[in-house]
Design an enzyme around this catalytic site. Structure first.
Site, mmCIF file in Angstrom:
data_model
loop_
_atom_site.group_PDB
_atom_site.id
_atom_site.type_symbol
_atom_site.label_atom_id
_atom_site.label_comp_id
_atom_site.label_asym_id
_atom_site.label_seq_id
_atom_site.Cartn_x
_atom_site.Cartn_y
_atom_site.Cartn_z
ATOM 1 N N SER A 22 -13.711 27.196 -26.080
ATOM 2 C CA SER A 22 -13.853 26.001 -26.907
ATOM 3 C C SER A 22 -12.680 25.959 -27.877
ATOM 4 O O SER A 22 -12.189 27.005 -28.312
ATOM 5 C CB SER A 22 -15.176 26.079 -27.671
ATOM 6 O OG SER A 22 -15.091 25.308 -28.855
ATOM 7 N N LYS A 72 -17.218 30.854 -27.829
ATOM 8 C CA LYS A 72 -17.784 30.181 -26.660
ATOM 9 C C LYS A 72 -17.100 30.483 -25.338
ATOM 10 O O LYS A 72 -15.902 30.694 -25.263
ATOM 11 C CB LYS A 72 -17.774 28.661 -26.884
ATOM 12 C CG LYS A 72 -18.793 28.255 -27.921
ATOM 13 C CD LYS A 72 -19.387 26.904 -27.618
ATOM 14 C CE LYS A 72 -20.255 26.968 -26.380
ATOM 15 N NZ LYS A 72 -20.753 25.649 -26.024
ATOM 16 N N GLU A 99 -19.717 22.508 -14.093
ATOM 17 C CA GLU A 99 -19.975 21.183 -14.680
ATOM 18 C C GLU A 99 -19.128 20.114 -13.989
ATOM 19 O O GLU A 99 -19.597 19.014 -13.702
ATOM 20 C CB GLU A 99 -19.679 21.200 -16.183
ATOM 21 C CG GLU A 99 -20.741 21.940 -16.978
ATOM 22 C CD GLU A 99 -20.348 22.130 -18.433
ATOM 23 O OE1 GLU A 99 -21.131 21.766 -19.299
ATOM 24 O OE2 GLU A 99 -19.239 22.633 -18.705
ATOM 25 N N THR A 131 -40.707 25.630 -9.529
ATOM 26 C CA THR A 131 -40.892 24.223 -9.184
ATOM 27 C C THR A 131 -41.010 23.534 -10.541
ATOM 28 O O THR A 131 -41.506 24.139 -11.494
ATOM 29 C CB THR A 131 -42.177 23.986 -8.356
ATOM 30 O OG1 THR A 131 -43.303 24.370 -9.143
ATOM 31 C CG2 THR A 131 -42.181 24.781 -7.056
ATOM 32 N N HIS A 132 -40.528 22.309 -10.649
ATOM 33 C CA HIS A 132 -40.503 21.592 -11.949
ATOM 34 C C HIS A 132 -39.748 22.397 -13.014
ATOM 35 O O HIS A 132 -40.034 22.276 -14.197
ATOM 36 C CB HIS A 132 -41.911 21.287 -12.457
ATOM 37 C CG HIS A 132 -42.818 20.693 -11.420
ATOM 38 N ND1 HIS A 132 -42.919 19.335 -11.220
ATOM 39 C CD2 HIS A 132 -43.633 21.288 -10.515
ATOM 40 C CE1 HIS A 132 -43.792 19.111 -10.233
ATOM 41 N NE2 HIS A 132 -44.230 20.273 -9.780
ATOM 42 N N TYR A 136 -8.911 -7.164 12.205
ATOM 43 C CA TYR A 136 -8.331 -6.638 10.973
ATOM 44 C C TYR A 136 -8.314 -7.707 9.888
ATOM 45 O O TYR A 136 -8.002 -8.864 10.127
ATOM 46 C CB TYR A 136 -6.896 -6.128 11.215
ATOM 47 C CG TYR A 136 -6.261 -5.593 9.945
ATOM 48 C CD1 TYR A 136 -6.490 -4.282 9.532
ATOM 49 C CD2 TYR A 136 -5.461 -6.407 9.133
ATOM 50 C CE1 TYR A 136 -5.940 -3.792 8.355
ATOM 51 C CE2 TYR A 136 -4.906 -5.918 7.949
ATOM 52 C CZ TYR A 136 -5.152 -4.612 7.569
ATOM 53 O OH TYR A 136 -4.618 -4.130 6.403
ATOM 54 N N SER A 156 0.834 -1.210 0.000
ATOM 55 C CA SER A 156 0.000 0.000 0.000
ATOM 56 C C SER A 156 0.862 1.250 0.000
ATOM 57 O O SER A 156 0.357 2.366 0.016
ATOM 58 C CB SER A 156 -0.914 0.002 1.227
ATOM 59 O OG SER A 156 -0.160 -0.167 2.413
#
Ligand code: ARG
Length: 462
Positions: free
Chosen positions: A277, A283, A290, A155-156, A317, A23
């Site tokens: 972009s 753009k 995101e 709403t929605h 363990y 590890s």
């Protein structure tokens, strides 16, 4: 040099085993906690007469050198050492000789790893909480500046009732306050020291677990050693707290993506936190929100992954538990950078007040207010009021205007009981401020919420 545990073996470990079993590649991140834990353990062994003053001093000096070597990049990480615990101990023993071999008295890697990992989780719990406070503060500041900036509440994802932007920001501030409190309560619950539990059953050596607990900043030692070396709840709580917080952040991120589109135009993200972009020169993309939305997924994965690793493991363990670290490191790092950049994105964005207020004139947002007016001022039963309001909406649609833009005469033509004062009732700002119930959107109530969170922030900043 062979493995530290090689006494009973007659053949060397295969390199394939090292690659699969080790590890070190990822748990080297724990070096500072491993060294801190060892120093506290050594101090206690010395106080209990298990290490001489001389041995303790040389361990302290040797560890200082190990730490220096790791931090300056001189330390040679050798995968055949398996993990950070053995890598540090081996190097210590190379530097100081015999005394290094005594450090592991009354200790096992099982309580050692439980300690190191818990110290890591607790330290990052504190870091994450500070970062949450920064975001809450920014949200509160933004709310303060916009407690009178109208936008359509939805709403929605359909226009519903007018609210103010400060109120919307305060909804997120409230979520993040709950997140903070979840981290805080996990911190308190898990602030117990695992060291001195040894492999699973405690130790015949006269350890002082109270002393090591205090030395390491824990409130007390854990109760039961068998549980302690088997327990990863502290990491699971961290993963859950992060996943829930990221879920909240992803919702704000989604709104930022929507709001910064040309369709909404409610906010403009600063150039410093937007991207371009490679093909379309015009753009400007909201990559940061995101990615905040996208990264939420991996934090759920890390939670489910560790829950699954722990499921059905017999006490105590098991090597399966080595799989606890990478996902936790990943979630912690994701949470920390996400909170940091989110704070900057909100701080630097422009709120397009006019666009938001313009949008309030779409969707007849004050229709509920007209119905309420008919009930309150004209004594009309709500069902009938609802119907009359529907007629008024139809008239506005027919004229190509918003309900709030109809004149008193036009409204009176629908129902004779309507008075001149109706015009004021249908204004969008009046509608927003009419929702003055506790926790509601009126500017007054929004300012009240801001004040409450500001006071809370002060108690947490200390
Ligand atoms: N590298 C191990 C882990 O991360 C340390 C504990 C190993 N203990 C043991 N008995 N093999 O879980």
């Amino acid at each position: 040099m062979g493995k530290m545990w090689s006494g009973r073996f007659s053949e060397n470990a295969s390199s394939l085993l090292d690659e699969f079993n080790a590890s070190l590649d990822f748990d080297k991140k724990l070096y500072e906690y491993d060294i801190k834990g060892s120093l506290a353990h050594a101090k206690m062994l010395n106080a209990q007469g298990i290490l001489t003053d001389e041995e303790y001093r040389s361990i302290v000096e040797g560890m200082a050198q190990v730490l220096e070597e790791i931090e300056s990049g001189k330390f040679v990480f050798d995968i055949s050492d398996e993990d950070i615990h053995m890598a540090v101990e081996k190097r210590l023993t190379e530097i100081i000789g015999e005394a290094g071999k005594k450090l592991h008295t009354a200790r096992s890697r099982n309580d050692q790893v439980a300690l190191d990992f818990r110290l890591y989780v607790q330290a990052h719990n504190e870091i994450i909480r500070e970062l949450i406070l920064n975001v809450v503060e920014t949200l509160v500041e933004t709310a303060k500046a916009h407690a009178d900036t109208m936008l359509p509440g939805m709403t929605h994802l359909q226009h519903a009732q007018p609210i103010n932007f400060g109120y919307h920001m305060m909804a997120y501030a409230s979520m993040l306050r709950r997140d903070y409190e979840r981290f805080e309560s996990s911190f308190t619950r898990n602030n117990l020291s695992p060291i001195g539990c040894a492999a699973l059953a405690g130790t015949p050596h006269p350890v002082d677990r109270e002393m090591t607990a205090k030395e390491l900043g824990f409130d007390a030692p854990t109760l039961n050693c068998l549980d302690t070396v088997s327990d990863r709840d502290f990491a699971l709580e961290m993963l859950f707290n992060i996943a829930t917080m990221m879920m909240h952040i992803s919702r704000l991120a989604e709104e930022l993506v929507l709001w910064s589109s040309s369709e909404f135009g409610f906010v403009t993200l600063s150039d410093a936190y937007s991207t371009g972009s490679s093909i379309m020169p015009q753009k400007k993309n909201p990559d940061v929100p995101e990615l905040l939305r996208g990264k939420t997924g991996r934090t759920y994965g890390n939670l489910v992954s560790l829950l699954t690793v722990m499921k059905g493991l017999p006490l105590a363990y098991n090597k399966d538990m080595q799989e606890d670290k990478e996902g936790t490191f990943d979630s912690v790092e994701t949470a920390e950078i996400s909170l940091t950049i989110l704070n900057e994105v909100i701080k630097t964005m422009t709120v397009n007040k006019e666009r938001m207020e313009q949008a309030c004139k779409v969707g007849h947002l004050s229709a509920t207010d007209l119905a309420d007016y008919l009930v309150e001022k004209c004594g009309i039963p709500f069902r009938e009021a609802h119907f009359i309001t529907g007629r008024a909406v139809a008239l506005a649609e027919q004229k190509g205007v918003d309900l709030s833009e109809l004149g008193a005469e036009e409204l009176k033509s629908i129902d004779g009981r309507i008075g001149d004062d109706v015009v004021e009732y249908l204004s969008i700002r009046h509608s927003m401020n009419a929702r003055n119930s506790q926790g509601g959107t009126s500017t007054q109530r929004t300012l009240e919420q801001i004040e409450t969170l500001q006071k809370w922030l002060e108690t947490k900043r200390g």
